[in-house]
Every structure is written in C-alpha cells, then in structure tokens.
Design a protein around this motif. Structure first.
Motif, PDB file in Angstrom:
ATOM      1  N   ILE A 246       0.869  -1.173   0.000  1.00 16.05           N
ATOM      2  CA  ILE A 246       0.000   0.000   0.000  1.00 16.05           C
ATOM      3  C   ILE A 246       0.905   1.222   0.000  1.00 16.05           C
ATOM      4  N   LYS A 247       0.614   2.166  -0.854  1.00 11.14           N
ATOM      5  CA  LYS A 247       1.517   3.299  -1.091  1.00 11.14           C
ATOM      6  C   LYS A 247       1.931   3.988   0.213  1.00 11.14           C
ATOM      7  N   GLY A 248       3.236   4.090   0.418  1.00  9.80           N
ATOM      8  CA  GLY A 248       3.769   4.793   1.573  1.00  9.80           C
ATOM      9  C   GLY A 248       3.774   3.989   2.859  1.00  9.80           C
ATOM     10  N   ALA A 249       3.338   2.729   2.816  1.00  8.96           N
ATOM     11  CA  ALA A 249       3.167   1.953   4.049  1.00  8.96           C
ATOM     12  C   ALA A 249       4.437   1.248   4.506  1.00  8.96           C
ATOM     13  N   VAL A 250       5.330   0.950   3.566  1.00  2.00           N
ATOM     14  CA  VAL A 250       6.507   0.138   3.867  1.00  2.00           C
ATOM     15  C   VAL A 250       7.778   0.916   3.546  1.00  2.00           C
ATOM     16  N   LYS A 251       8.727   0.874   4.467  1.00  3.85           N
ATOM     17  CA  LYS A 251      10.000   1.574   4.278  1.00  3.85           C
ATOM     18  C   LYS A 251      11.121   0.564   4.061  1.00  3.85           C
TER      19      LYS A 251
ATOM     20  N   ASP B 192      19.859  -3.790   5.311  1.00  3.94           N
ATOM     21  CA  ASP B 192      19.874  -4.778   6.389  1.00  3.94           C
ATOM     22  C   ASP B 192      21.235  -4.751   7.088  1.00  3.94           C
ATOM     23  N   ALA B 193      21.225  -5.153   8.345  1.00  5.22           N
ATOM     24  CA  ALA B 193      22.466  -5.176   9.122  1.00  5.22           C
ATOM     25  C   ALA B 193      23.495  -6.139   8.534  1.00  5.22           C
ATOM     26  N   ASP B 194      23.032  -7.112   7.709  1.00  7.51           N
ATOM     27  CA  ASP B 194      23.977  -8.060   7.126  1.00  7.51           C
ATOM     28  C   ASP B 194      24.785  -7.454   5.978  1.00  7.51           C
ATOM     29  N   GLY B 195      24.430  -6.216   5.583  1.00  8.89           N
ATOM     30  CA  GLY B 195      25.182  -5.525   4.543  1.00  8.89           C
ATOM     31  C   GLY B 195      24.872  -5.979   3.133  1.00  8.89           C
ATOM     32  N   MET B 196      23.938  -6.921   2.986  1.00  6.58           N
ATOM     33  CA  MET B 196      23.635  -7.448   1.648  1.00  6.58           C
ATOM     34  C   MET B 196      22.170  -7.262   1.261  1.00  6.58           C
ATOM     35  N   ARG B 197      21.278  -7.593   2.174  1.00  6.68           N
ATOM     36  CA  ARG B 197      19.852  -7.552   1.850  1.00  6.68           C
ATOM     37  C   ARG B 197      19.227  -6.189   2.156  1.00  6.68           C
ATOM     38  N   THR B 198      17.978  -6.017   1.719  1.00  9.57           N
ATOM     39  CA  THR B 198      17.206  -4.809   2.020  1.00  9.57           C
ATOM     40  C   THR B 198      16.069  -5.186   2.955  1.00  9.57           C
ATOM     41  N   GLU B 199      16.091  -4.623   4.139  1.00 16.07           N
ATOM     42  CA  GLU B 199      15.055  -4.893   5.130  1.00 16.07           C
ATOM     43  C   GLU B 199      13.826  -4.041   4.829  1.00 16.07           C
ATOM     44  N   ILE B 200      12.636  -4.560   5.154  1.00 18.17           N
ATOM     45  CA  ILE B 200      11.409  -3.770   5.050  1.00 18.17           C
ATOM     46  C   ILE B 200      10.791  -3.660   6.438  1.00 18.17           C
ATOM     47  N   ILE B 201      10.370  -2.431   6.760  1.00 24.07           N
ATOM     48  CA  ILE B 201       9.760  -2.152   8.063  1.00 24.07           C
ATOM     49  C   ILE B 201       8.472  -1.367   7.857  1.00 24.07           C
ATOM     50  N   CYS B 202       7.595  -1.417   8.841  1.00 21.57           N
ATOM     51  CA  CYS B 202       6.381  -0.605   8.816  1.00 21.57           C
ATOM     52  C   CYS B 202       6.789   0.861   8.861  1.00 21.57           C
ATOM     53  N   ASN B 203       6.311   1.635   7.915  1.00 22.56           N
ATOM     54  CA  ASN B 203       6.696   3.043   7.845  1.00 22.56           C
ATOM     55  C   ASN B 203       6.088   3.863   8.978  1.00 22.56           C
ATOM     56  N   ASN B 204       5.084   3.302   9.652  1.00 18.57           N
ATOM     57  CA  ASN B 204       4.437   4.025  10.743  1.00 18.57           C
ATOM     58  C   ASN B 204       5.138   3.804  12.082  1.00 18.57           C
ATOM     59  N   CYS B 205       5.486   2.557  12.390  1.00 16.48           N
ATOM     60  CA  CYS B 205       6.029   2.268  13.726  1.00 16.48           C
ATOM     61  C   CYS B 205       7.409   1.631  13.714  1.00 16.48           C
ATOM     62  N   GLY B 206       7.927   1.294  12.538  1.00  7.95           N
ATOM     63  CA  GLY B 206       9.255   0.711  12.459  1.00  7.95           C
ATOM     64  C   GLY B 206       9.319  -0.786  12.713  1.00  7.95           C
TER      65      GLY B 206
END
Length: 282
Positions: free
Chosen positions: A65-70, A74-88
């Motif tokens: 949903i637009k704007g919902a996910v940030k 990632d801490a592993d230096g390779m992947r891209t983590e996704i977090i809730c854009n509202n609460c992290g």
C-alpha cells in the motif's frame, strides 16, 4: 504513540528483527480477500490482491500500500530490510528481479508481523483534510477516538512527489494535507468533519493563523459523493450560524507523503500547536 501488546515471540521478530521458521506462518497459504495490517500498530500494509505464491516459505507480495513500507539496508550488509513506515516494526526483506510477477518485486514477510482483516470485516477508511500547517491538523486528528493512523503530506497540486521545500515556494498548487485512517465501527466521517471545523479558522482566506500562503488554505478533499454531501451539509450549517466559510471542497487526488521529520511532529516534540486551537461549535 500507543502500540498493540506483543507476545514474546512477536517481539522477537517484530522488535528483535528475527525470522519465523519457513512454512510455519499462519498467512502463508491464505488466499482470502482482504488487507494485511501491521501487528504492532494496525497500519495497513498490503492488499490481498498483491499476494502471490513464491514457494519461498513466507507470504510474498509484489507491491505494498503506497507509503506503508519503508526499505532500509539490512544489518547483514547485503539484503534490504522492510519495516512498517508508521512504527518501524520489522516485516522481512524485499527482493527484486526474480521474475515471479510482472512487477519483479517480492516482499518476503513474516506472518507474525502481520494481522489479516477479511474483506467483509474491513472498517478502516481514509479521509483527507487541509487546515493550515499540517503539524497542527494532525495533532488533533491523531488523538481523536476511532482514528487508527495519521500521516501528513500534500494534495491538490500539479507536481509529483513534491518536497516540503518545493511546496513552501507556493507554486506547486499543493495544500498541506493530513491523511486520516479511521475505524468506521468507532467513529464516523461526520465526527471527523466536526473536529476539522472546530480546530481551525475556516473563515480565513489567505492561510491559517500566522501561516500565510496558498499551501495553508482550508480544504476538504472528498473521496466520494457521500463525503461531499456531508461536507456541504456542515458548510451550510455553519453558514446558517452566520459564518462566512472559506473552506474549499475538492475531489481527493494523489496524497504525497511528506518527509519523515514532519510526521507526528508535535507528538515527537512534546509541544502543542501554535496555530490550531479547539473551539466547540456543534
């Protein structure tokens, strides 16, 4: 901001950024229509129509949903983590160019980070209000009964994805706007309408309080004819009370979320609005 109480296992994944075991999540094989929201804060994240089978062991979505996910490194230096854009809250990871769908995107999400709301039970709706500085507008809406989530941004202009600096130049056509997610089982659009009019000077024609400029004008962005009819009813009621209402009515268009430091501004600063004051009218 108030968050839902989490179990130790939910905390391990959502706060500790752990991963649930593959092929164990409750939503892995869920094919029912509805939306997926953040287990920690209830912010809407994914539509069931964007869920697909990737056989990876976790629920997969090719869009959010637009704007919902940030997205963050990632801490592993390779992947891209996704977090809730509202609460992290930690959701999982996003992967690109795997060829599963035409969007070539896979949000690999832990079921435990989500809650599913079936289509027939969806009661969350969005409303859009502009009443001067969006810090103050959001301040009152985010505290209102039945409001699940708020965000500030821009609407009504002709520039895509504008920055705050661009809007402040007063030539984008955008108004500072607050997006309100509300639970229709706990409040109503009419209640939000009353709060809108009772928390700003809807007779001011050049801005709001000391904030002067076209981006600070009063406006209700309606999403359907029902909302338009309700807005017109309240404007008529105010006019019958003797007010000269300057509030504009415009159809809702794309909501462009403002930079992170604008979100829940007064909540983070621990202060109160300088240009919005509650005054009971209705």
């Amino acid at each position: 901001m108030k968050y839902n109480k989490l179990t130790p296992e939910e905390e391990r994944v959502i706060i500790g950024k752990a991963t649930e075991a593959p092929f164990t999540g409750e939503y892995l094989n869920n094919k029912e229509g509805g939306i997926y929201v953040c287990r920690r804060c209830d912010a809407p994240l994914y539509k069931s129509s964007d869920k697909f089978e990737s056989h990876c062991g976790w629920p997969s979505f090719d869009d959010e949903i637009k704007g919902a996910v940030k997205r963050i490194p990632d801490a592993d230096g390779m992947r891209t983590e996704i977090i809730c854009n509202n609460c992290g809250a930690h959701l999982g990871h996003v992967f690109l160019n795997e060829g599963f769908t035409d969007k070539n995107t896979r949000h690999c999400v832990n079921s435990i980070s989500l809650k599913f709301i079936p289509e027939k039970e969806i009661m969350i709706r969005k409303a859009y209000f502009a009443s001067g500085c969006f810090w103050g507008t959001e301040y009152y809406f985010m505290k209102a009964d039945g409001v699940k989530h708020t965000a500030v941004g821009f609407m009504g202009g002709h520039v895509d994805n504008p920055s705050y600096e661009q809007v402040c130049r007063k030539n984008t056509g955008h108004l500072e706007t607050t997006e309100v997610d509300y639970d229709t089982s706990k409040t109503s659009y009419e209640n939000l309408m009353k709060l809108f009019f009772e928390t700003h000077d809807f007779t001011q024609t050049n801005g709001q309080g000391p904030d002067i400029g076209p981006q600070y004008l009063s406006c209700i962005f309606y999403s359907n004819e029902e909302e338009k009819d309700i807005a017109e009813k309240y404007i008529k009621t105010l006019e019958d009370k003797g007010y000269k209402v300057a509030t504009m009515l415009k159809p809702a268009s794309t909501f462009w979320k403002a930079e992170d430091y604008h979100q829940q501004y007064y909540e983070h600063k621990g202060t109160s609005p300088y240009c919005h004051v509650y005054k009971k009218i209705f």
